[in-house]
Design a protein around this motif. Structure first.
Motif, mmCIF file in Angstrom:
data_model
loop_
_atom_site.group_PDB
_atom_site.id
_atom_site.type_symbol
_atom_site.label_atom_id
_atom_site.label_comp_id
_atom_site.label_asym_id
_atom_site.label_seq_id
_atom_site.Cartn_x
_atom_site.Cartn_y
_atom_site.Cartn_z
ATOM 1 N N TYR A 135 6.582 4.983 6.143
ATOM 2 C CA TYR A 135 6.670 4.453 4.801
ATOM 3 C C TYR A 135 7.657 3.461 4.709
ATOM 4 C CZ TYR A 135 7.115 3.897 -0.245
ATOM 5 O OH TYR A 135 7.272 3.257 -1.542
ATOM 6 N N LEU A 136 8.843 3.718 4.979
ATOM 7 C CA LEU A 136 10.028 2.899 5.109
ATOM 8 C C LEU A 136 9.794 1.706 5.767
ATOM 9 C CD1 LEU A 136 12.995 5.472 5.214
ATOM 10 C CD2 LEU A 136 12.002 4.254 3.282
ATOM 11 N N PHE A 137 9.440 1.581 7.051
ATOM 12 C CA PHE A 137 9.073 0.575 8.055
ATOM 13 C C PHE A 137 8.174 -0.301 7.104
ATOM 14 C CE2 PHE A 137 6.590 -1.321 11.133
ATOM 15 C CZ PHE A 137 7.627 -2.266 11.767
ATOM 16 N N VAL A 138 6.986 0.284 6.871
ATOM 17 C CA VAL A 138 5.891 -0.840 6.171
ATOM 18 C C VAL A 138 6.431 -1.351 5.024
ATOM 19 C CG1 VAL A 138 3.384 -0.714 5.395
ATOM 20 C CG2 VAL A 138 3.939 0.555 7.625
ATOM 21 N N ASN A 139 7.028 -0.662 4.159
ATOM 22 C CA ASN A 139 7.717 -1.079 2.904
ATOM 23 C C ASN A 139 8.522 -2.447 3.259
ATOM 24 O OD1 ASN A 139 7.497 -1.118 0.195
ATOM 25 N ND2 ASN A 139 9.240 0.249 -0.078
ATOM 26 N N SER A 140 9.473 -2.026 4.220
ATOM 27 C CA SER A 140 10.351 -3.122 4.550
ATOM 28 C C SER A 140 9.782 -4.136 5.191
ATOM 29 C CB SER A 140 11.372 -2.407 5.546
ATOM 30 O OG SER A 140 11.941 -3.640 6.244
ATOM 31 N N TRP A 141 8.714 -4.174 5.876
ATOM 32 C CA TRP A 141 7.972 -5.239 6.513
ATOM 33 C C TRP A 141 7.227 -6.093 5.376
ATOM 34 C CZ3 TRP A 141 2.543 -5.711 7.215
ATOM 35 C CH2 TRP A 141 1.943 -6.870 8.014
ATOM 36 N N LEU A 142 6.679 -5.463 4.327
ATOM 37 C CA LEU A 142 5.890 -5.946 3.357
ATOM 38 C C LEU A 142 6.830 -6.935 2.339
ATOM 39 C CD1 LEU A 142 3.169 -3.328 2.372
ATOM 40 C CD2 LEU A 142 2.754 -5.810 3.547
ATOM 41 N N SER A 143 8.005 -6.170 2.312
ATOM 42 C CA SER A 143 9.010 -6.988 1.261
ATOM 43 C C SER A 143 9.344 -8.290 1.808
ATOM 44 C CB SER A 143 10.326 -6.118 1.170
ATOM 45 O OG SER A 143 10.998 -6.254 2.205
ATOM 46 N N GLY A 144 9.100 -8.586 2.902
ATOM 47 C CA GLY A 144 9.323 -9.999 3.685
ATOM 48 C C GLY A 144 8.346 -11.035 2.937
ATOM 49 N N PHE A 145 7.289 -10.578 2.430
ATOM 50 C CA PHE A 145 6.508 -11.732 1.968
ATOM 51 C C PHE A 145 6.803 -12.107 0.690
ATOM 52 C CE2 PHE A 145 4.416 -9.644 5.466
ATOM 53 C CZ PHE A 145 3.852 -10.419 6.342
ATOM 54 N N ALA A 146 6.425 -13.198 0.194
ATOM 55 C CA ALA A 146 6.585 -13.712 -1.343
ATOM 56 C C ALA A 146 5.524 -12.882 -2.462
ATOM 57 C CB ALA A 146 6.286 -15.153 -1.274
ATOM 58 N N PHE A 147 4.460 -12.754 -1.868
ATOM 59 C CA PHE A 147 3.539 -11.903 -2.636
ATOM 60 C C PHE A 147 3.226 -10.936 -1.755
ATOM 61 C CE2 PHE A 147 3.178 -16.475 -3.911
ATOM 62 C CZ PHE A 147 3.693 -16.175 -5.518
ATOM 63 N N SER A 148 3.590 -9.735 -2.012
ATOM 64 C CA SER A 148 3.105 -8.662 -1.102
ATOM 65 C C SER A 148 2.327 -7.599 -1.945
ATOM 66 C CB SER A 148 4.139 -8.086 -0.463
ATOM 67 O OG SER A 148 5.312 -7.260 -1.446
ATOM 68 N N ILE A 149 1.284 -6.925 -1.169
ATOM 69 C CA ILE A 149 0.535 -5.860 -1.814
ATOM 70 C C ILE A 149 1.411 -4.852 -1.860
ATOM 71 C CG2 ILE A 149 -1.507 -6.572 -0.813
ATOM 72 C CD1 ILE A 149 -1.475 -4.333 1.088
ATOM 73 N N GLY A 150 1.091 -3.687 -2.893
ATOM 74 C CA GLY A 150 1.866 -2.350 -3.233
ATOM 75 C C GLY A 150 1.383 -1.438 -2.055
ATOM 76 N N LEU A 151 2.073 -0.803 -1.539
ATOM 77 C CA LEU A 151 2.072 0.474 -0.651
ATOM 78 C C LEU A 151 1.590 1.510 -1.279
ATOM 79 C CD1 LEU A 151 1.956 0.816 2.448
ATOM 80 C CD2 LEU A 151 4.388 1.590 2.253
ATOM 81 N N THR A 152 0.124 1.833 -1.036
ATOM 82 C CA THR A 152 -0.519 3.204 -1.421
ATOM 83 C C THR A 152 -0.603 4.340 -0.586
ATOM 84 O OG1 THR A 152 -2.573 2.484 -0.771
ATOM 85 C CG2 THR A 152 -2.091 1.788 -2.775
ATOM 86 N N PRO A 153 -0.738 5.630 -0.788
ATOM 87 C CA PRO A 153 -0.902 6.617 0.073
ATOM 88 C C PRO A 153 -2.094 6.612 0.941
ATOM 89 C CG PRO A 153 -0.706 7.560 -2.255
ATOM 90 C CD PRO A 153 -0.675 5.893 -2.277
ATOM 91 N N LEU A 154 -2.963 5.818 0.522
ATOM 92 C CA LEU A 154 -4.303 5.664 1.367
ATOM 93 C C LEU A 154 -4.170 5.793 2.775
ATOM 94 C CD1 LEU A 154 -7.307 6.025 0.895
ATOM 95 C CD2 LEU A 154 -7.337 3.652 0.763
ATOM 96 N N PRO A 155 -3.538 4.852 3.251
ATOM 97 C CA PRO A 155 -3.256 4.583 4.680
ATOM 98 C C PRO A 155 -2.705 5.889 5.490
ATOM 99 C CG PRO A 155 -2.452 2.672 3.721
ATOM 100 C CD PRO A 155 -2.678 3.534 2.641
ATOM 101 N N PHE A 156 -1.814 6.358 4.851
ATOM 102 C CA PHE A 156 -1.359 7.719 5.593
ATOM 103 C C PHE A 156 -2.401 8.826 5.373
ATOM 104 C CE2 PHE A 156 2.261 5.250 3.692
ATOM 105 C CZ PHE A 156 2.833 4.848 4.693
ATOM 106 N N VAL A 157 -2.930 9.065 4.215
ATOM 107 C CA VAL A 157 -3.946 10.207 4.177
ATOM 108 C C VAL A 157 -5.107 9.833 5.343
ATOM 109 C CG1 VAL A 157 -5.796 10.882 2.783
ATOM 110 C CG2 VAL A 157 -3.541 10.584 1.766
ATOM 111 N N LEU A 158 -5.513 8.526 5.422
ATOM 112 C CA LEU A 158 -6.461 8.208 6.425
ATOM 113 C C LEU A 158 -6.004 8.527 7.739
ATOM 114 C CD1 LEU A 158 -8.251 4.943 4.970
ATOM 115 C CD2 LEU A 158 -9.094 7.076 5.084
ATOM 116 N N SER A 159 -4.835 8.156 8.033
ATOM 117 C CA SER A 159 -4.165 8.496 9.596
ATOM 118 C C SER A 159 -4.147 9.948 9.570
ATOM 119 C CB SER A 159 -2.830 7.676 9.792
ATOM 120 O OG SER A 159 -1.893 8.395 8.804
ATOM 121 N N LEU A 160 -3.679 10.609 8.655
ATOM 122 C CA LEU A 160 -3.841 12.060 8.748
ATOM 123 C C LEU A 160 -5.297 12.773 9.214
ATOM 124 C CD1 LEU A 160 -2.306 14.781 8.543
ATOM 125 C CD2 LEU A 160 -3.101 14.839 6.148
#
Length: 190
Positions: A135-160
């Motif tokens: 979560y920290l890595f992806v959130n940090s990566w997404l913050s580098g974009f001017a218009f970024s999407i919000g991070l939802t728990p869906l990808p983590f649930v799907l990976s689980l």
């Protein structure tokens, strides 16, 4: 986007954006070049397509996506091979238990459940341990974009769920093989 004021200075014109009808680009470019030469004599007519310009902006992300996909595939294959080996070892160690359970009327599904329980617990623990750093890595990566999407728990649930599915399929293969053996041979071998 914050409030914005745009000033147009004739001496500052160096680019014009024009929307072209799809499939008519070559015809339209010829007409635009003719108009350019009439209105701006002596200046070169140089053009590019915005979609190519934006695609070039994301070359690094596309390369990273390819590398991540390759390494994720390799990691999944290696993990499945390790899990398959561990499940085969566990099934070999529990041959007598499997035979006794079969003699007592256990179904293949109940044998899969018993054998897979330990593996699924390990998969759950490993997913819980990795969710926060991911979560920290992806959130940090997404913050580098001017218009970024919000991070939802869906990808983590799907990976689980995906890792649970892979672990269940991998261990089920070995368990089904162990369940298919004759219980008398399984009990007698020990």
């Amino acid at each position: 986007v914050e409030p914005l004021v745009m000033h147009c200075f004739e001496w500052f014109y160096n680019k014009i954006c024009i929307r072209l009808e799809e499939g008519q680009e070559i015809k339209a470019l010829g007409k635009i070049e003719k108009l350019w030469e009439e209105n701006f004599p002596g200046r070169n007519f140089d053009y590019f397509f915005l979609e190519d310009y934006y695609d070039n902006m994301y070359v690094k992300e596309n390369a990273m996506q390819s590398l991540v996909a390759i390494f994720a595939f390799l990691a999944i294959v290696i993990a499945c091979m390790g899990l398959l080996g561990l499940a085969a070892y566990m099934a070999e160690q529990r041959t007598r238990e499997t035979g006794i359970r079969k003699v007592l009327g256990a179904s293949k599904i109940s044998l899969i459940r018993v054998m897979s329980k330990e593996f699924l617990a390990l998969v759950l623990v490993s997913n819980i341990l990795i969710i926060f750093p991911a979560y920290l890595f992806v959130n940090s990566w997404l913050s580098g974009f001017a218009f970024s999407i919000g991070l939802t728990p869906l990808p983590f649930v799907l990976s689980l769920l995906l890792s649970f599915g892979i672990a269940l399929i991998t261990t089920s293969l070995v368990t089904l093989k162990a369940a298919a053996t004759n219980p008398v041979d399984a009990i007698r071998c020990e």
